[in-house]
Design a protein around this motif. Structure first.
Motif, short mmCIF file in Angstrom:
data_model
loop_
_atom_site.label_atom_id
_atom_site.label_comp_id
_atom_site.label_asym_id
_atom_site.label_seq_id
_atom_site.Cartn_x
_atom_site.Cartn_y
_atom_site.Cartn_z
N VAL A 73 0.85 -1.18 0.00
CA VAL A 73 0.00 0.00 0.00
C VAL A 73 0.89 1.24 0.00
O VAL A 73 1.81 1.34 0.81
N ARG A 74 0.63 2.15 -0.90
CA ARG A 74 1.32 3.45 -0.93
C ARG A 74 0.27 4.52 -0.65
O ARG A 74 -0.73 4.62 -1.37
N LEU A 75 0.49 5.31 0.39
CA LEU A 75 -0.52 6.28 0.78
C LEU A 75 0.12 7.54 1.37
O LEU A 75 1.29 7.53 1.76
N LEU A 76 -0.67 8.60 1.44
CA LEU A 76 -0.31 9.81 2.17
C LEU A 76 -1.06 9.75 3.50
O LEU A 76 -2.29 9.62 3.51
N ASP A 77 -0.33 9.85 4.61
CA ASP A 77 -1.01 9.79 5.90
C ASP A 77 -1.64 11.15 6.23
O ASP A 77 -1.64 12.07 5.41
N ALA A 78 -2.18 11.28 7.45
CA ALA A 78 -2.91 12.49 7.84
C ALA A 78 -2.02 13.73 7.86
O ALA A 78 -2.54 14.85 7.83
N VAL A 85 3.46 0.59 2.91
CA VAL A 85 3.27 -0.54 3.82
C VAL A 85 3.33 -1.82 2.99
O VAL A 85 2.49 -2.04 2.11
N ARG A 86 4.31 -2.64 3.28
CA ARG A 86 4.51 -3.88 2.51
C ARG A 86 4.13 -5.13 3.30
O ARG A 86 4.01 -6.21 2.74
N ASP A 87 3.99 -4.99 4.62
CA ASP A 87 3.80 -6.17 5.47
C ASP A 87 2.92 -5.78 6.65
O ASP A 87 3.20 -4.79 7.35
N ALA A 169 14.39 4.08 11.68
CA ALA A 169 14.81 2.69 11.82
C ALA A 169 14.22 1.81 10.71
O ALA A 169 14.46 0.59 10.70
N GLY A 170 13.44 2.40 9.82
CA GLY A 170 12.89 1.66 8.69
C GLY A 170 11.50 1.09 8.90
O GLY A 170 11.01 0.33 8.06
N VAL A 171 10.84 1.47 10.00
CA VAL A 171 9.49 0.97 10.27
C VAL A 171 8.48 1.92 9.62
O VAL A 171 8.51 3.13 9.87
N PRO A 172 7.57 1.41 8.78
CA PRO A 172 6.52 2.27 8.24
C PRO A 172 5.61 2.78 9.35
O PRO A 172 5.05 1.99 10.11
N ALA A 193 -8.06 1.11 7.73
CA ALA A 193 -8.23 -0.02 6.81
C ALA A 193 -7.37 0.13 5.56
O ALA A 193 -6.74 -0.84 5.11
N ASP A 194 -7.33 1.32 5.00
CA ASP A 194 -6.53 1.55 3.80
C ASP A 194 -5.05 1.31 4.06
O ASP A 194 -4.35 0.73 3.23
N ALA A 195 -4.58 1.76 5.22
CA ALA A 195 -3.17 1.60 5.56
C ALA A 195 -2.79 0.13 5.69
O ALA A 195 -1.63 -0.25 5.45
N LEU A 196 -3.76 -0.70 6.07
CA LEU A 196 -3.49 -2.12 6.28
C LEU A 196 -3.88 -2.97 5.08
O LEU A 196 -3.83 -4.20 5.14
N GLY A 197 -4.29 -2.31 4.01
CA GLY A 197 -4.59 -3.04 2.79
C GLY A 197 -5.91 -3.79 2.77
O GLY A 197 -6.08 -4.74 2.01
#
Length: 361
Positions: A73-78, A85-87, A169-172, A193-197
């Motif tokens: 998922v590729r998104l713009l957050d708030a 988000v790949r996982d 640290a590389g965490v989305p 929901a969108d962020a988690l696919g």
């Protein structure tokens, strides 16, 4: 009629079972029935005494069992930050009310949640390690130790630098809307929901929450006086006595929509009280509240009702103070909105307008 109650509220059925709090001790109290089964007082101001509301654990009802996230998922957050988000196999959802974590569970991804904030205590998540310290402070060390694949949060927890440290640290890290209200039930749910696919599950959950909130408001409309002048004049006080923090929440604070949705008359607009400002005698005198709404721990921090009235003599001379009509609710619940919206509104409306429906265990 004088009340002095500790309530365990539930909707739509009565449930007087006790439950453990975050420290492991059990709590029980007075059950609050559904609004459809109560008769409101002929005179809404014919009761006195404090009422404390503590909702029982929510009933987690996933809209989908074990959904398959559509990733990446590729998104713009708030905050307008692009996040990929790949996982979603190791999720952390953290905010001051526990709203985000419950939303993840309601979406059907609860098994992927690896930790929790201190506000999330429902049974399905209670065995996960807490990653907040001193109440609501994020701990980078505790979070990174859980090796999360995605972190959902907002600006209600701090220090915010911790979230930036996680990104480094590389965490989305997906920052969601911090606002809690009836006006963003759907959009906040969809953000998670969108962020988690799982956008489809998000749409289903959002629809369910909107329907439940609408039903609660319909029932409240049948209980609360139709004439605004007959509704209880209500203010929301946020206090932390040990820190010397005393605020009255006004327009656009979230408390205004809560009061109105629960059937009260929010006096903030009438007295020109905007946002969240330190409370003063002038504001209390102008408001002339019939009832004060508070967080339970805030009331405890000033020594209960007696301590509150001693701290604010101006409040003691208002109808709310004279009758000690103080309605307090668990800190993690009262402004949480999200999946608990219908429960919160129902409990508050019963406390305001049908307190004689409350019976001891």
């Amino acid at each position: 009629m004088t009340l002095g109650l500790v309530l365990t509220a539930c909707s739509p059925v009565v449930d007087s079972s006790s439950r453990p709090d975050s420290s492991g001790s059990s709590r029980s109290g007075v059950a609050v029935p559904s609004l459809s089964t109560v008769t409101p007082l002929a005179d809404p101001r014919a009761w006195s005494g404090p009422v404390d509301i503590d909702l029982p654990d929510p009933a987690i009802r996933p809209v989908v069992d074990a959904p398959e996230p559509e990733l990446p998922v590729r998104l713009l957050d708030a905050q307008g930050t692009e996040v990929i988000v790949r996982d979603t196999s190791r999720i952390l959802a953290l905010d001051i009310y526990g709203t985000l974590a419950q939303t993840v569970f309601e979406l059907g991804l609860g098994d992927n949640v690896v930790g929790r904030d201190v506000s999330s205590t429902f049974p399905e998540i209670s065995d996960r390690p807490v990653v907040t310290q001193n109440g609501h402070e994020l701990s980078a060390e505790a979070i990174l130790a859980l090796d999360p694949t995605v972190v959902l949060s907002d600006t209600s927890l701090g220090p915010f630098d911790v979230l930036m440290q996680l990104r480094d640290a590389g965490v989305p890290v997906v920052i969601t809307d911090s606002h809690r209200g009836l006006d963003n039930l759907s959009s906040l749910t969809q953000q998670v929901a969108d962020a988690l696919g799982v956008p489809g599950a998000g749409a289903r959950l959002a629809q369910r929450l909107e329907q439940e909130a609408s039903l609660a408001q319909e029932q409240i409309a049948a209980v609360a006086p139709a004439d605004l002048g007959g509704r209880l004049r209500t203010i929301f006080l946020y206090v932390r006595g040990q820190a010397g923090v005393y605020y009255m929440f006004g327009e656009d604070s979230g408390a205004d929509s809560l009061i109105e949705a629960a059937g009260g008359y929010d006096v903030a607009e009438e007295i020109g009280w905007d946002g969240m400002k330190p409370v003063n005698d002038e504001g209390l005198v102008a408001a002339q509240p019939d009832v004060v709404l508070m967080m339970s721990k805030g009331l405890e921090s000033v020594g209960g009702v007696d301590g509150l009235l001693e701290r604010f003599p101006a409040l003691a001379s208002t109808p709310a103070g004279e009758q000690q009509r103080i309605v307090s609710m668990d800190d993690d619940q009262v402004l949480s909105f999200g999946p608990r919206t219908a429960e919160v509104l129902t409990a508050l409306a019963v406390a305001l307008y049908a307190p004689d429906a409350l019976t001891t265990d």
